[in-house]
Design an enzyme around this catalytic site. Structure first.
Site, PDB file in Angstrom:
ATOM      1  N   GLU A  34       0.823  -1.206   0.168  1.00 61.01           N
ATOM      2  CA  GLU A  34       0.025  -0.002  -0.113  1.00 61.01           C
ATOM      3  C   GLU A  34       0.999   1.440   0.098  1.00 61.01           C
ATOM      4  O   GLU A  34       1.617   1.550   0.921  1.00 61.01           O
ATOM      5  CB  GLU A  34      -0.789   0.064   1.396  1.00 61.01           C
TER       6      GLU A  34
ATOM      7  N   ASP B 167      -5.806   9.547   9.735  1.00 59.60           N
ATOM      8  CA  ASP B 167      -4.299   9.134  10.351  1.00 59.60           C
ATOM      9  C   ASP B 167      -3.948   9.762  11.520  1.00 59.60           C
ATOM     10  O   ASP B 167      -4.165  10.955  11.675  1.00 59.60           O
ATOM     11  CB  ASP B 167      -3.507   9.311   9.066  1.00 59.60           C
TER      12      ASP B 167
ATOM     13  N   TYR C   4     -10.535  -3.994   3.637  1.00 66.86           N
ATOM     14  CA  TYR C   4      -9.840  -3.429   4.819  1.00 66.86           C
ATOM     15  C   TYR C   4     -10.654  -3.080   6.230  1.00 66.86           C
ATOM     16  O   TYR C   4     -11.318  -2.266   6.302  1.00 66.86           O
ATOM     17  CB  TYR C   4      -9.201  -2.042   4.385  1.00 66.86           C
TER      18      TYR C   4
END
Length: 267
Positions: free
Chosen positions: A49, A60, A175
């Protein structure tokens, strides 16, 4: 067959689980990224990734936020990432590459232009954190037409109905975000992950890959027992940050961290 599908088919035949490292492209400088990608493959990466630097990476934590800042300070753009993938493909034609990031840089280029260029250089999948499947009615078909997998996230708080919608639209792999919070968050509970993955298996045949909270070989091995793949980001990006002033030493450090995880998962 898309390279992602091919890789998971091979892993299933081998009785192994996917190890999927994440790094931010252009961190600490663009000229190092392709070398890092090759180092990760040498250490046992099954899929890579590659993070697209963005000024507001809201999903994040501080580690990857700062990686984006370093990459952007070096002038790294989405078109530069595509060049990196093209360079990587000169010597590696089999390892799947997924671009992971946010919608704004793609919109700046244009959906059609991005999809064309991504397919041309050898990208295999796209994970756009802030584009849910309900809003992918234009971009999704463009990716599919070029055999680019549209990969989506599922969180612990995702409802059963919405998870079913995500599974119906997803490709490549799903994911699963193991923790409530941002990347680099604290403690991961493998039993809790297993409990959340079980209903997802009834909704999709996609491989279920788990990210957020994978810190070392022990956590990677625990998650590999219940998932089809293990995604590790902050643990690697943190190593890059710690050695940003000595970039020639980083590839070896990435191989050490990922190699430990690969060994633990395969044990």
């Amino acid at each position: 067959m898309n390279r992602i599908d091919q890789r998971f088919s091979e892993l299933k035949q081998q009785g192994r689980k996917a190890l999927i490292p994440f790094i931010t492209a252009g961190d600490p400088a663009p000229q190092h990224t392709v070398g890092f990608m090759h180092a990760l493959v040498e250490a046992g990466a099954d899929i890579i990734e590659l993070g697209v630097p963005f000024s507001d990476p809201m999903a994040d934590g501080p580690v990857i936020q700062k990686a984006c800042e370093r990459a952007l300070k070096q002038g790294t753009r989405l078109v530069d990432l595509l060049d990196m993938v093209a360079e990587f493909r000169q010597t590696d034609t089999t390892t799947p590459v997924v671009l992971m990031g946010y919608l704004n840089p793609i919109e700046r280029i244009g959906y059609d232009t991005f999809a064309d260029k991504a397919a041309a250089v050898g990208v295999d999948g796209v994970l756009t954190v802030d584009m849910p499947p309900e809003e992918a009615d234009v971009f999704g078909p463009l990716l599919k037409a070029r055999d680019l997998a549209a990969i989506f996230l599922v969180a612990p708080t995702t409802s059963h109905a919405r998870a079913a919608t995500i599974c119906a639209h997803g490709e490549g792999y799903l994911y699963y975000v193991s923790l409530k919070g941002v990347t680099g968050a604290a403690t991961l509970n493998a039993a809790d992950v297993a409990e959340h993955l079980e209903p997802l298996r009834g909704m999709t045949d996609l491989p279920l890959c788990v990210g957020f909270g994978i810190r070392d070989g022990a956590t990677a091995a625990e998650v590999a027992k219940v998932a089809d793949g293990v995604i590790v980001g902050s643990a690697l990006v943190n190593r890059i940050a710690e050695s940003a002033d000595a970039p020639d030493t980083i590839a070896a450090q990435l191989k050490q961290v990922l190699g430990e995880m690969r060994s633990a998962m395969d044990a």
